[in-house]
Scaffold this motif. Structure first.
Motif, PDB file in Angstrom:
ATOM      1  N   ASP A   1      32.862  22.316  72.750  1.00 15.40           N
ATOM      2  CA  ASP A   1      31.642  22.517  73.509  1.00 15.40           C
ATOM      3  C   ASP A   1      31.970  22.762  74.982  1.00 15.40           C
ATOM      4  N   PRO A   2      31.500  23.860  75.570  1.00 17.58           N
ATOM      5  CA  PRO A   2      31.775  24.118  76.988  1.00 17.58           C
ATOM      6  C   PRO A   2      31.208  23.057  77.910  1.00 17.58           C
ATOM      7  N   ARG A   3      30.231  22.270  77.411  1.00 12.99           N
ATOM      8  CA  ARG A   3      29.716  21.182  78.241  1.00 12.99           C
ATOM      9  C   ARG A   3      30.825  20.231  78.665  1.00 12.99           C
ATOM     10  N   GLN A   4      31.784  19.997  77.746  1.00 12.79           N
ATOM     11  CA  GLN A   4      32.840  19.047  78.063  1.00 12.79           C
ATOM     12  C   GLN A   4      33.706  19.542  79.215  1.00 12.79           C
ATOM     13  N   ASP A   5      33.880  20.861  79.314  1.00 15.05           N
ATOM     14  CA  ASP A   5      34.632  21.415  80.438  1.00 15.05           C
ATOM     15  C   ASP A   5      33.921  21.103  81.745  1.00 15.05           C
ATOM     16  N   ILE A   6      32.579  21.203  81.733  1.00 10.86           N
ATOM     17  CA  ILE A   6      31.804  20.851  82.924  1.00 10.86           C
ATOM     18  C   ILE A   6      32.017  19.380  83.274  1.00 10.86           C
ATOM     19  N   ILE A   7      31.912  18.505  82.266  1.00 17.74           N
ATOM     20  CA  ILE A   7      32.097  17.072  82.502  1.00 17.74           C
ATOM     21  C   ILE A   7      33.485  16.791  83.059  1.00 17.74           C
ATOM     22  N   ASN A   8      34.513  17.441  82.482  1.00 14.40           N
ATOM     23  CA  ASN A   8      35.885  17.242  82.965  1.00 14.40           C
ATOM     24  C   ASN A   8      36.027  17.664  84.421  1.00 14.40           C
ATOM     25  N   GLN A   9      35.416  18.804  84.771  1.00 11.46           N
ATOM     26  CA  GLN A   9      35.497  19.286  86.149  1.00 11.46           C
ATOM     27  C   GLN A   9      34.767  18.345  87.109  1.00 11.46           C
ATOM     28  N   VAL A  10      33.627  17.829  86.671  1.00 11.46           N
ATOM     29  CA  VAL A  10      32.880  16.883  87.506  1.00 11.46           C
ATOM     30  C   VAL A  10      33.695  15.611  87.712  1.00 11.46           C
ATOM     31  N   GLU A  11      34.336  15.127  86.656  1.00 12.34           N
ATOM     32  CA  GLU A  11      35.151  13.914  86.785  1.00 12.34           C
ATOM     33  C   GLU A  11      36.307  14.134  87.762  1.00 12.34           C
ATOM     34  N   LYS A  12      36.857  15.352  87.780  1.00 11.45           N
ATOM     35  CA  LYS A  12      37.918  15.668  88.749  1.00 11.45           C
ATOM     36  C   LYS A  12      37.374  15.641  90.173  1.00 11.45           C
ATOM     37  N   ILE A  13      36.165  16.195  90.356  1.00 10.12           N
ATOM     38  CA  ILE A  13      35.533  16.164  91.684  1.00 10.12           C
ATOM     39  C   ILE A  13      35.338  14.723  92.137  1.00 10.12           C
ATOM     40  N   LEU A  14      34.806  13.891  91.246  1.00  8.34           N
ATOM     41  CA  LEU A  14      34.559  12.492  91.587  1.00  8.34           C
ATOM     42  C   LEU A  14      35.861  11.768  91.906  1.00  8.34           C
ATOM     43  N   LEU A  15      36.898  12.032  91.104  1.00  9.55           N
ATOM     44  CA  LEU A  15      38.193  11.393  91.334  1.00  9.55           C
ATOM     45  C   LEU A  15      38.758  11.786  92.693  1.00  9.55           C
ATOM     46  N   ASN A  16      38.633  13.066  93.044  1.00  7.10           N
ATOM     47  CA  ASN A  16      39.115  13.534  94.346  1.00  7.10           C
ATOM     48  C   ASN A  16      38.365  12.896  95.506  1.00  7.10           C
TER      49      ASN A  16
ATOM     50  N   SER B   1      26.150  25.589  88.579  1.00 11.25           N
ATOM     51  CA  SER B   1      25.477  26.870  88.817  1.00 11.25           C
ATOM     52  C   SER B   1      26.401  28.039  88.494  1.00 11.25           C
ATOM     53  N   ASP B   2      27.693  27.895  88.841  1.00 14.97           N
ATOM     54  CA  ASP B   2      28.673  28.939  88.537  1.00 14.97           C
ATOM     55  C   ASP B   2      28.836  29.106  87.027  1.00 14.97           C
ATOM     56  N   TYR B   3      28.838  27.969  86.295  1.00 19.20           N
ATOM     57  CA  TYR B   3      28.933  28.042  84.840  1.00 19.20           C
ATOM     58  C   TYR B   3      27.724  28.764  84.257  1.00 19.20           C
ATOM     59  N   ALA B   4      26.545  28.473  84.802  1.00 18.06           N
ATOM     60  CA  ALA B   4      25.321  29.089  84.296  1.00 18.06           C
ATOM     61  C   ALA B   4      25.184  30.533  84.751  1.00 18.06           C
ATOM     62  N   ASN B   5      25.933  30.883  85.803  1.00 19.44           N
ATOM     63  CA  ASN B   5      25.896  32.231  86.371  1.00 19.44           C
ATOM     64  C   ASN B   5      24.486  32.603  86.848  1.00 19.44           C
ATOM     65  N   ARG B   6      23.818  31.626  87.417  1.00 16.60           N
ATOM     66  CA  ARG B   6      22.493  31.873  87.992  1.00 16.60           C
ATOM     67  C   ARG B   6      22.121  30.703  88.897  1.00 16.60           C
ATOM     68  N   LYS B   7      21.101  30.905  89.689  1.00 14.03           N
ATOM     69  CA  LYS B   7      20.598  29.836  90.554  1.00 14.03           C
ATOM     70  C   LYS B   7      19.841  28.827  89.709  1.00 14.03           C
ATOM     71  N   LEU B   8      20.103  27.553  89.951  1.00 10.83           N
ATOM     72  CA  LEU B   8      19.445  26.492  89.205  1.00 10.83           C
ATOM     73  C   LEU B   8      18.304  25.899  90.028  1.00 10.83           C
ATOM     74  N   SER B   9      17.544  25.055  89.400  1.00 14.90           N
ATOM     75  CA  SER B   9      16.437  24.402  90.090  1.00 14.90           C
ATOM     76  C   SER B   9      16.955  23.591  91.276  1.00 14.90           C
ATOM     77  N   ASP B  10      16.298  23.723  92.417  1.00 20.31           N
ATOM     78  CA  ASP B  10      16.686  22.953  93.597  1.00 20.31           C
ATOM     79  C   ASP B  10      16.559  21.451  93.356  1.00 20.31           C
ATOM     80  N   SER B  11      15.677  21.079  92.433  1.00 20.84           N
ATOM     81  CA  SER B  11      15.490  19.651  92.156  1.00 20.84           C
ATOM     82  C   SER B  11      16.778  19.015  91.635  1.00 20.84           C
ATOM     83  N   GLU B  12      17.607  19.808  90.922  1.00 25.93           N
ATOM     84  CA  GLU B  12      18.841  19.253  90.372  1.00 25.93           C
ATOM     85  C   GLU B  12      19.786  18.786  91.472  1.00 25.93           C
ATOM     86  N   ARG B  13      19.789  19.476  92.593  1.00 26.00           N
ATOM     87  CA  ARG B  13      20.636  19.069  93.713  1.00 26.00           C
ATOM     88  C   ARG B  13      20.214  17.678  94.212  1.00 26.00           C
ATOM     89  N   VAL B  14      18.911  17.461  94.252  1.00 24.24           N
ATOM     90  CA  VAL B  14      18.382  16.174  94.692  1.00 24.24           C
ATOM     91  C   VAL B  14      18.722  15.080  93.677  1.00 24.24           C
TER      92      VAL B  14
END
Length: 277
Positions: A176-191, A254-267
């Motif tokens: 599932d490509p979702r797991q790649d997103i989760i892995n990348q987020v965990e790397k961001i958090l670790l950094n 947003s890059d994974y989705a290749n489009r602009k996402l809802s601004d609410s998600e940033r919040v």
């Protein structure tokens, strides 16, 4: 005989067993007219779910605040059956993530909002996890009088793939490509110096749950939830570090989705990160 720690309803209680361990005891009417400190006979208990350590006890208490008890006991039965029947080693956080998933999938079906995941077939790549998912759907449908579709088999299997205990790595790549997103987020958090700890684990797991559902909706039109601009401005001003990290994650997804996402998600992401900080 077991000592009652907390009565949850006439059929369920938290009890103390051998070696001072705690467990969830279930049985028809076993706690009727009983109270904390009373004794339960072992033969009256039909199901017993172990709360093996402080983390599992805290996870159960956390879930009990947010979810109906029957969903919690159903989630625990799926996991404990996977552990006993398939000898499958799991990390404790699956009790939160899987139970939460079962509840929200049920809610979405009831409201007519259920979306098919379109996960690739993983029955050959992950036969054990797929078998667990299939068993899980059967248990859920029986215990909750639900009608979970076969689509849920892969979703439940994915929870077990992701939560397989360290030291027992899954050899294949998660499909599932979702797991790649989760892995990348965990790397961001670790950094950024953010790791899952005893103190923050509930907030960390909630962020992972949010990201899973966020990723599930990437191929759907963005939901524009209206926030006052002052709220986002205040978060950005009062919590600049959380906002910056949340924005970095927002850009990644947003890059994974290749489009602009809802601004609410940033919040939302900034709020989740601030809880971790």
């Amino acid at each position: 005989m077991y000592r009652i720690i907390q009565v949850l309803n006439n059929n369920v209680a938290i009890i103390r067993i051998e070696n001072d361990e705690q467990a969830i005891a279930m049985g028809k009417g076993i706690v009727f007219q009983k109270k904390k400190g009373d004794l339960l006979k072992k033969e009256d208990i039909s199901k017993l779910f172990m709360l093996r350590n402080k983390e599992s006890q805290q996870n159960f208490s956390s879930l009990l605040k947010d979810l109906p008890l029957n969903f919690i006991t159903t989630g625990y039965e799926v996991i404990d059956t996977a552990i006993s029947k398939f000898n499958y080693p799991v990390q404790e956080y699956i009790y939160v993530t899987l139970t939460d998933h079962i509840y929200w999938s049920y809610q979405n079906q009831q409201k007519g909002n259920y979306e098919v995941s379109r996960l690739p077939d993983m029955s050959k790549e992950y036969p054990t996890e797929y078998a667990i998912g299939k068993m899980g759907v059967t248990i859920i449908n029986e215990r909750l009088n639900a009608h979970f579709p076969d689509d849920e088999i892969g979703r439940i299997a994915l929870h077990f793939i992701n939560a397989k205990r360290e030291g027992e790595p899954v050899t294949n790549e998660v499909l599932d490509p979702r797991q790649d997103i989760i892995n990348q987020v965990e790397k961001i958090l670790l950094n950024k110096g953010i790791v899952r700890t005893e103190e923050n684990k509930n907030f960390y797991d909630r962020l992972m749950i949010h990201l899973n559902y966020f990723a599930d909706r990437l191929d759907q039109p963005a939901e524009q939830v209206i926030f006052s601009k002052s709220l986002e401005t205040n978060i950005k001003t009062d919590y600049p570090r959380a906002y910056a990290i949340g924005n970095e994650i927002y850009q990644l997804v947003s890059d994974y989705a290749n489009r602009k996402l809802s601004d609410s998600e940033r919040v939302y992401l900034a709020i989740h990160i601030q809880r971790l900080l």
